[in-house]
Design a protein around this motif. Structure first.
Motif, PDB file in Angstrom:
ATOM      1  N   SER A  29      -6.101   8.630   1.443  1.00 24.42           N
ATOM      2  CA  SER A  29      -5.510   9.619   0.543  1.00 24.42           C
ATOM      3  C   SER A  29      -4.024   9.291   0.376  1.00 24.42           C
ATOM      4  N   GLY A  30      -3.410   9.916  -0.587  1.00 19.22           N
ATOM      5  CA  GLY A  30      -1.973   9.745  -0.781  1.00 19.22           C
ATOM      6  C   GLY A  30      -1.189  10.145   0.457  1.00 19.22           C
ATOM      7  N   GLU A  31      -1.646  11.191   1.129  1.00 20.85           N
ATOM      8  CA  GLU A  31      -0.993  11.654   2.355  1.00 20.85           C
ATOM      9  C   GLU A  31      -1.087  10.615   3.464  1.00 20.85           C
ATOM     10  N   GLN A  32      -2.256  10.006   3.609  1.00 22.68           N
ATOM     11  CA  GLN A  32      -2.440   8.980   4.633  1.00 22.68           C
ATOM     12  C   GLN A  32      -1.588   7.756   4.336  1.00 22.68           C
ATOM     13  N   ARG A  33      -1.554   7.355   3.061  1.00 22.84           N
ATOM     14  CA  ARG A  33      -0.715   6.209   2.682  1.00 22.84           C
ATOM     15  C   ARG A  33       0.749   6.504   2.973  1.00 22.84           C
ATOM     16  N   ALA A  34       1.176   7.721   2.670  1.00 22.63           N
ATOM     17  CA  ALA A  34       2.571   8.111   2.921  1.00 22.63           C
ATOM     18  C   ALA A  34       2.883   8.078   4.415  1.00 22.63           C
ATOM     19  N   VAL A  71       0.393   0.752   0.688  1.00 21.47           N
ATOM     20  CA  VAL A  71       0.857   2.092   1.078  1.00 21.47           C
ATOM     21  C   VAL A  71       2.185   2.463   0.433  1.00 21.47           C
ATOM     22  N   GLY A  72       2.799   1.520  -0.276  1.00 23.80           N
ATOM     23  CA  GLY A  72       4.063   1.818  -0.949  1.00 23.80           C
ATOM     24  C   GLY A  72       5.273   1.771  -0.036  1.00 23.80           C
ATOM     25  N   VAL A 121       2.643   1.973  -5.238  1.00 26.76           N
ATOM     26  CA  VAL A 121       1.426   1.600  -4.525  1.00 26.76           C
ATOM     27  C   VAL A 121       0.648   0.638  -5.392  1.00 26.76           C
ATOM     28  N   THR A 123      -2.841  -1.282  -5.990  1.00 26.12           N
ATOM     29  CA  THR A 123      -4.243  -1.186  -5.593  1.00 26.12           C
ATOM     30  C   THR A 123      -5.043  -2.407  -6.003  1.00 26.12           C
TER      31      THR A 123
END
Length: 140
Positions: A29-34, A71-72, A121, A123
């Motif tokens: 998720s975006g949260e996990q990547r952050a 993950v950015g 990010v 992909t």
């Protein structure tokens, strides 16, 4: 992981970062990547990750680049230079020079790293290149 250098590096990186889930980058998720990006933005964590990557060069640095892109996380200029050197070394290796397709994928990774800005990010890099193969392997 038993002889698969990219996955062996990823296994060590997951331990260094202290965040589960690097084997499922594609499903994060975006949260996990952050969360992963924040850990990798910590200079101490990044230094350990980079040291581990250098022990497994050139593949380790390519995998680290792939994770940073996915993950950015920021890629400091000095690390960017080492990633370019790892890609260049792979270009000249038996593996890298054995197929035009591999050269294309390495060039695509180099371009993605060059264009990467923190927070962005990535992909996809190239059809069935390192990024896709890594994501396929770690996702399932």
């Amino acid at each position: 992981m038993g002889g698969d250098s990219p996955l062996d590096y990823l296994d060590g990186l997951q331990e260094i970062v202290g965040v589960e889930g690097l084997y499922s980058l594609a499903d994060m998720s975006g949260e996990q990547r952050a969360a992963v990006a924040a850990r990798l933005a910590d200079p101490g964590v990044l230094k350990r990750a980079q040291g581990h990557a250098e022990q497994m060069a050139p593949k380790g640095l390519q995998v680290l680049a792939t994770v940073l892109l996915a993950v950015g996380a920021p890629i400091p200029e000095q690390l960017r230079g080492w990633i370019y050197a790892a890609i260049a070394a792979e270009d000249l290796s038996d593996w890298g020079s054995s197929a035009d397709e591999r050269q294309t994928h390495l060039a695509a990774l180099r371009s993605a790293v060059a264009a990467h800005a923190a927070g962005g990010v990535v992909t996809s890099i190239a059809d069935e290149g390192l990024f896709e193969v890594l994501l396929t392997h770690v996702a399932g």
